[in-house]
Motif scaffolding. Structure first.
Motif, PDB file in Angstrom:
ATOM      1  N   LEU A  25      54.547  43.882  23.068  1.00  0.00           N
ATOM      2  CA  LEU A  25      53.237  44.478  23.298  1.00  0.00           C
ATOM      3  C   LEU A  25      53.401  45.877  23.847  1.00  0.00           C
ATOM      4  O   LEU A  25      54.463  46.286  24.295  1.00  0.00           O
ATOM      5  CB  LEU A  25      52.446  43.645  24.316  1.00  0.00           C
ATOM      6  CG  LEU A  25      52.176  42.184  23.934  1.00  0.00           C
ATOM      7  CD1 LEU A  25      51.602  41.462  25.114  1.00  0.00           C
ATOM      8  CD2 LEU A  25      51.227  42.128  22.772  1.00  0.00           C
ATOM      9  N   PRO A  29      50.473  40.639  28.490  1.00  0.00           N
ATOM     10  CA  PRO A  29      49.277  39.813  28.342  1.00  0.00           C
ATOM     11  C   PRO A  29      48.366  39.844  29.559  1.00  0.00           C
ATOM     12  O   PRO A  29      47.147  39.795  29.421  1.00  0.00           O
ATOM     13  CB  PRO A  29      49.858  38.415  28.099  1.00  0.00           C
ATOM     14  CG  PRO A  29      51.176  38.670  27.462  1.00  0.00           C
ATOM     15  CD  PRO A  29      51.693  39.911  28.108  1.00  0.00           C
ATOM     16  N   LEU A  32      45.887  42.631  29.222  1.00  0.00           N
ATOM     17  CA  LEU A  32      44.982  42.682  28.074  1.00  0.00           C
ATOM     18  C   LEU A  32      43.526  42.673  28.545  1.00  0.00           C
ATOM     19  O   LEU A  32      43.170  41.934  29.470  1.00  0.00           O
ATOM     20  CB  LEU A  32      45.205  41.472  27.169  1.00  0.00           C
ATOM     21  CG  LEU A  32      46.271  41.561  26.078  1.00  0.00           C
ATOM     22  CD1 LEU A  32      46.455  40.193  25.443  1.00  0.00           C
ATOM     23  CD2 LEU A  32      45.884  42.580  25.015  1.00  0.00           C
ATOM     24  N   ARG A  33      42.699  43.454  27.884  1.00  0.00           N
ATOM     25  CA  ARG A  33      41.263  43.452  28.151  1.00  0.00           C
ATOM     26  C   ARG A  33      40.503  43.584  26.840  1.00  0.00           C
ATOM     27  O   ARG A  33      40.898  44.343  25.943  1.00  0.00           O
ATOM     28  CB  ARG A  33      40.875  44.613  29.087  1.00  0.00           C
ATOM     29  CG  ARG A  33      41.457  44.525  30.493  1.00  0.00           C
ATOM     30  CD  ARG A  33      40.886  43.343  31.269  1.00  0.00           C
ATOM     31  NE  ARG A  33      41.415  43.277  32.617  1.00  0.00           N
ATOM     32  CZ  ARG A  33      42.509  42.612  32.979  1.00  0.00           C
ATOM     33  NH1 ARG A  33      43.200  41.937  32.059  1.00  0.00           N
ATOM     34  NH2 ARG A  33      42.920  42.605  34.232  1.00  0.00           N
ATOM     35  N   THR A  55      41.086  44.703  21.602  1.00  0.00           N
ATOM     36  CA  THR A  55      41.561  44.845  22.984  1.00  0.00           C
ATOM     37  C   THR A  55      42.104  46.254  23.228  1.00  0.00           C
ATOM     38  O   THR A  55      42.286  47.051  22.297  1.00  0.00           O
ATOM     39  CB  THR A  55      42.688  43.841  23.300  1.00  0.00           C
ATOM     40  OG1 THR A  55      43.866  44.221  22.567  1.00  0.00           O
ATOM     41  CG2 THR A  55      42.283  42.433  22.946  1.00  0.00           C
ATOM     42  N   GLN A  57      45.038  47.013  23.912  1.00  0.00           N
ATOM     43  CA  GLN A  57      46.426  47.169  23.492  1.00  0.00           C
ATOM     44  C   GLN A  57      46.586  47.208  21.974  1.00  0.00           C
ATOM     45  O   GLN A  57      47.702  47.144  21.458  1.00  0.00           O
ATOM     46  CB  GLN A  57      47.280  46.038  24.078  1.00  0.00           C
ATOM     47  CG  GLN A  57      47.342  46.068  25.602  1.00  0.00           C
ATOM     48  CD  GLN A  57      48.145  44.914  26.165  1.00  0.00           C
ATOM     49  OE1 GLN A  57      48.944  44.311  25.470  1.00  0.00           O
ATOM     50  NE2 GLN A  57      47.941  44.613  27.435  1.00  0.00           N
ATOM     51  N   ASN A  85      39.979  39.398  30.287  1.00  0.00           N
ATOM     52  CA  ASN A  85      41.292  39.113  29.728  1.00  0.00           C
ATOM     53  C   ASN A  85      41.140  37.958  28.740  1.00  0.00           C
ATOM     54  O   ASN A  85      40.770  36.848  29.139  1.00  0.00           O
ATOM     55  CB  ASN A  85      42.269  38.728  30.837  1.00  0.00           C
ATOM     56  CG  ASN A  85      43.690  38.558  30.321  1.00  0.00           C
ATOM     57  OD1 ASN A  85      43.916  38.181  29.186  1.00  0.00           O
ATOM     58  ND2 ASN A  85      44.662  38.852  31.174  1.00  0.00           N
ATOM     59  N   CYS A  87      43.145  36.043  27.470  1.00  0.00           N
ATOM     60  CA  CYS A  87      44.027  34.902  27.719  1.00  0.00           C
ATOM     61  C   CYS A  87      43.360  33.821  28.558  1.00  0.00           C
ATOM     62  O   CYS A  87      43.826  32.676  28.592  1.00  0.00           O
ATOM     63  CB  CYS A  87      45.311  35.376  28.398  1.00  0.00           C
ATOM     64  SG  CYS A  87      46.275  36.541  27.423  1.00  0.00           S
ATOM     65  N   ALA A 123      49.516  37.696  21.265  1.00  0.00           N
ATOM     66  CA  ALA A 123      50.042  38.324  22.482  1.00  0.00           C
ATOM     67  C   ALA A 123      51.349  37.680  22.921  1.00  0.00           C
ATOM     68  O   ALA A 123      52.278  38.369  23.369  1.00  0.00           O
ATOM     69  CB  ALA A 123      49.005  38.241  23.601  1.00  0.00           C
TER      70      ALA A 123
END
Length: 452
Positions: A25, A29, A32-33, A55, A57, A85, A87, A123
């Motif tokens: 990435l 992770p 991540l947003r 996201t 990223q 996030n 996740c 991710a």
């Protein structure tokens, strides 16, 4: 063993560090947003609203709203997602779930849930089924849907189903829709007025219109159809039927039809009465030796609980684009398994939704099969990349091992088959704002302080 240097001393990395360092990435992770969500609506069997969650990223997740569902059922939830996030799938899901409902109204919540798992899988470099406890099988059995032929004669039905068998399917469903009885001479008793007839067809109210008076000739037409199909494909093919119920007939009439079809050893009769009539399903299931499958319009585990605990269905038949997505459907199947009930997955969708079904099915212990409803859409497989030309072999699909769902969109084909031209993942900025009457709060207090 890999070791890290900390304050001049070597130490073993934590599990979290190993996982995050293994993921390829731009960052991690944990950082991540969600920055955006967009939708593209593709034609198909009805139409497929596809979701893309983006996201910070550059990663994105793909999901799908139930066929024929409204994109707004997902877009209304966008302002909840922004800044989160992805996740934290379960937390986000438990916030969203109150904004879904039965039938197509469950499509927004379910489609977003799928897109989140696809994103998390990418991710971490893990296929989606791994998040649901791993897989029970390397291949998933498929049952083929077969729409009713235009000319609804026994011979036409037999040829249509035989064509599916010739493709390698040994599990095939075909429709016995209300128009079969309407098209049969004297198939219905009574002569309703035109207004009553049109109203009954439009809303399929049990006990109203011609559907409450199916004659012996109407039942005979269904029997002759199934007899011709069984004779054509033989006993090596599992057969099931759909669509004669759905509120068009009463429970007693469904029992009459079901009993007449019992000599043909069907794998199931599907939705013999209205989806919401749990007591009616139980009445039919108790009266027939042929299994009754139901549940494609039920939402969440909560929606299935009564049917499971009262054994109103012999076979659970959720559509994960309504039932709450992949993990919730796994929970439904697991609960049914406690009561000895098998699960088949209803599926009428693009390859995105279909592959979500395959991942979910791989993780279900009590699985029978997954429906394939895209065989009559010429461009169906071309909508995505990552789906091999021979993805379907002898009625089975291999469980993907690539990250996430294991597919990506072929944007040229998607754009060529949009429901409305020039609408490919257009801006949805208008849905990014908080709606009047709602307060969006930080994740630690998300569930308790979201107020109306």
């Amino acid at each position: 063993m890999t070791e890290h240097l900390l304050g001049g001393h070597l130490r073993n990395p934590t599990s979290a560090e190993l996982i995050e360092n293994a993921a390829s990435l731009n960052s991690r992770p944990s950082e991540l947003r969600i920055t955006d969500m967009r939708i593209a609506v593709v034609t198909g069997i009805c139409y497929y609203p596809l979701i893309r969650i983006e996201t910070n990223q550059g990663l994105y997740g793909l999901g799908e709203i139930r066929d024929g569902g409204h994109p707004e059922s997902a877009l209304q939830l966008k302002h909840f997602l922004l800044g989160q996030n992805p996740c934290n799938v379960d937390m986000i899901f438990n916030v969203m779930r109150r904004f879904g409902g039965h039938g197509r109204e469950g499509g927004g919540v379910s489609g977003i849930e799928i897109a989140l798992w696809d994103l998390v899988g990418k991710a971490y470099g893990v296929p989606c089924h791994q998040f649901f406890g791993g897989r029970y099988r390397d291949r998933v059995r498929i049952y083929s849907d077969t729409p009713a032929p235009t000319e609804m004669t026994p011979d036409a039905y037999a040829k249509a189903v035989k064509a599916r068998a010739d493709m390698g399917f040994d599990f095939i469903k075909f429709d016995l829709p209300p128009r079969l009885f309407e098209a049969t001479a004297d198939g219905l008793m009574g002569s309703p007025t035109r207004h009553e007839y049109d109203l009954a067809k439009a809303v399929r109210v049990p006990g109203s219109g011609p559907g409450a008076r199916i004659s012996e000739k109407g039942i005979e037409a269904a029997v002759e159809t199934v007899r011709a199909v069984r004779a054509e494909v033989g006993s090596d093919v599992s057969l099931c039927v759909d669509h004669f119920g759905e509120g068009y007939v009463t429970a007693d009439e469904a029992i009459r039809i079901g009993r007449a079809l019992e000599p043909f050893n069907l794998a199931w009769v599907e939705d013999p009465v209205s989806w919401s009539d749990i007591a009616g399903h139980r009445k039919v299931a108790d009266a027939l030796l042929t299994p009754v499958a139901g549940g494609e319009d039920l939402y969440l585990w909560d929606g299935f609980r009564e049917a499971i605990e009262t054994r109103a269905f012999d076979i659970l038949h959720p559509d994960l684009l309504t039932s709450g997505g992949m993990l919730e459907t796994k929970r439904i199947a697991d609960y049914g398994n406690r009561y000895g009930l098998p699960t088949a997955l209803h599926s009428c969708c693009s390859p995105i939704g279909f592959m979500a079904n395959v991942h979910c099915a791989a993780s279900i212990q009590n699985l029978m099969a997954v429906e394939h409803h895209g065989l009559d859409v010429p461009f169906w497989g071309d909508l995505v990349t990552g789906l091999a030309d021979d993805y379907l072999t002898d009625g089975y699909v291999e469980v993907p091992t690539a990250p996430g769902l294991g597919l990506d969109l072929n944007l040229d084909v998607v754009e060529a088959n949009l429901r409305e031209p020039n609408t490919l993942f257009q801006s949805t900025e208008a849905w990014s704002k908080r709606k009047i009457g709602f307060e969006r709060v930080d994740p630690p207090r998300y569930q308790t302080q979201l107020v109306r």
